[in-house]
Scaffold this active site. Structure first.
Site, PDB file in Angstrom:
ATOM      1  CG  HIS A  75      -0.260   0.192   2.514  1.00  0.00           C
ATOM      2  ND1 HIS A  75       0.326  -0.836   3.218  1.00  0.00           N
ATOM      3  CD2 HIS A  75      -0.046   1.304   3.267  1.00  0.00           C
ATOM      4  CE1 HIS A  75       0.850  -0.377   4.330  1.00  0.00           C
ATOM      5  NE2 HIS A  75       0.641   0.930   4.390  1.00  0.00           N
TER       6      HIS A  75
ATOM      7  CG  ASP B 109      -0.329  -4.047   2.517  1.00  0.00           C
ATOM      8  OD1 ASP B 109       0.411  -3.449   1.719  1.00  0.00           O
ATOM      9  OD2 ASP B 109      -1.044  -3.466   3.351  1.00  0.00           O
TER      10      ASP B 109
ATOM     11  CB  SER C 285       1.989   2.035   7.337  1.00  0.00           C
ATOM     12  OG  SER C 285       1.392   0.864   6.855  1.00  0.00           O
TER      13      SER C 285
END
Length: 476
Positions: free
Chosen positions: A47, A78, A156
């Site tokens: 992402h 991911d 992240s």
């Protein structure tokens, strides 16, 4: 802990516009985190780099940025691997090593570059859960680790460390809870890195897309004793009921609606759809597919017509009637007489704010419960009307699915386009509200050039629906 191996990623991305599928949104920039996992290779979240047009990577020890390119990406789990060509990038950097799946109550550290500052951040937490979770980036259900350490925006994609080794990659925050983050665990990372190395050996080059296979079935728990008796499960046997089988998926031609799925790869499936993983964790049986490759064989045990059977078949990519989030591709669309058609997808649904509440109920039902069949492999949607004299009176019929064109249900977008273009006189389209659209075929074709020019659209269809595209020059 090898903090110098943790890097900051700067991504310029440009997402397609599913409201106007012939164009893209304005480019945006964002930052994320990653970790050097091998010389010149940075592991991060898919992402973080999805739909990226330009990537840069910055080390902790230098303000300079190196240009990066996506070497491999797996949207399902991911994960992404970014390659750095500049040999100077590795100066002073020792690649981190991959560890093992952490256990409950293990203490871990989340390392990254959250927004709000320029320096590296380290937060500590404890592993509170290990089970299959829904990945928001792909909507897949795969193994994940839950930790009570903060994963803030910008951090992240960064590593989660245990005893100096990478035990996961931070990828999402649990909504509605404070300081609860979720982590892609080491077994899925190891699977991804092995698949990426295999792609490199095969000479597939940069940008390899790695997919995690799926069975392609819909199931129902068998907790109810009357339902178990109806299915024919004897005492002591457990499993789930197969409700649907996706056309051309892994299970197509092997499993049937009405089968009871009892075991997968030797793991007994409980009546609630769970299995024991690593003899430590009870979680959804989807966990058995997270470490597999397309083409691997899966073995299942089923109950059919009162008899147990063992079946083995190759695994295929997971395909839905309504595709889940898509990346790195442009929307499919077709303009005919000013009517804009495109396949129903989650990305199209997301054009509604809080789409799970406000999108048309018909579309939501197809998203959650629709299954691919030989007769219907995509849902063709009339998404909007570009007003013109050729389509007067049809302006309120947008956001409906196409039931038939000239009396035939379209199998997919391509079959719809072919049917529309095959007609020399009239084209009749029935939508899901039972509305009838009748167009003069010659008039619709003649109107295309002025409609595309008026609305500044360069082609009447997306490249996947060529070779019959008709590019139109836009007048200033």
């Amino acid at each position: 802990m090898l903090v110098p191996s943790v890097v900051r990623i700067f991504a310029t991305t440009q997402e397609p516009d599913y409201d106007c599928p012939w164009q893209s949104h304005t480019p945006e920039t964002a930052t994320g985190s990653g970790v050097v996992i091998a010389p010149g290779r940075v592991l991060t979240g898919a992402h973080v780099v999805a739909n990226a047009t330009f990537l840069q990577v910055q080390k902790l020890s230098s303000p300079d940025k190196a240009v990066g390119r996506i070497a491999a990406i797996c949207h399902d789990s991911d994960l992404a691997l970014v390659e750095i060509d500049d040999p100077a990038f590795m100066t002073g950097v020792v690649p981190a090593s991959l560890g093992e799946l952490p256990s409950l109550r293990d203490r871990v550290q989340v390392v990254g570059f959250p927004v709000g500052g320029e320096e590296i951040s380290i937060t500590e937490g404890v592993v509170s859960r290990v089970e299959v979770q829904r990945y928001s980036h792909s909507q897949r259900h795969l193994l994940a680790v839950t930790v009570d350490a903060a994963i803030n925006k910008g951090a992240s994609g960064g590593p989660v460390m245990k005893d100096g080794h990478v035990c996961g990659i931070a990828f999402q925050v649990l909504s509605g809870a404070d300081n609860i983050g979720e982590v892609v665990p080491a077994p899925l990372i190891a699977h991804f890195l092995a698949a990426a190395d295999n792609a490199t050996r095969r000479g597939l080059g940069l940008g390899t897309v790695i997919e995690i296979p799926g069975l392609g079935i819909g199931t129902q728990p068998l907790d109810n004793p009357m339902l178990r008796a109806r299915v024919g499960l004897a005492d002591g046997h457990t499993g789930v009921l197969v409700l649907s089988v996706e056309y051309d998926g892994s299970a197509w031609g092997h499993l049937r609606p009405g089968d009871a799925l009892l075991a997968i790869d030797g793991r007994a499936i409980a009546n609630n759809g769970t299995v024991m993983y690593q003899d430590r964790y009870r979680t959804r049986f989807d966990v058995s597919l997270g470490h597999r490759l397309i083409g691997d064989s899966v073995e299942v045990t089923i109950l059919r017509d009162g008899a147990q059977r063992r079946l083995s078949f190759p695994l295929k990519p997971l395909r839905h009637l309504v595709p889940r989030s898509q990346y790195g591709t442009s929307p499919s669309y077709f303009v005919y007489g000013g009517l804009v058609f495109q396949p129903l997808s989650r990305d199209f649904l997301a054009t509604w704010d809080t789409w799970w509440e406000k999108a048309p109920k018909e579309f939501l039902h197809l998203y959650y419960s629709g299954a691919r069949s030989p007769e219907r492999q995509e849902v063709v949607v009339l998404s909007q009307i570009l007003a013109d004299e050729v389509n007067v009176g049809y302006g309120d019929l947008y956001s409906e699915s196409v039931v038939s064109i000239n009396g035939r249900r379209p199998r997919d977008m391509l079959s719809f386009v072919r049917e529309a273009e095959a007609q020399a006189e009239t084209v009749e389209i029935v939508t899901s509200s039972d509305a009838l659209i009748v167009l003069d075929a010659a008039a619709a074709r003649a109107a295309n050039e002025r409609i595309l020019s008026r609305y500044r659209i360069t082609s009447d269809r997306s490249p996947d629906l060529e070779p019959f595209a008709r590019p139109i020059a836009i007048r200033a």
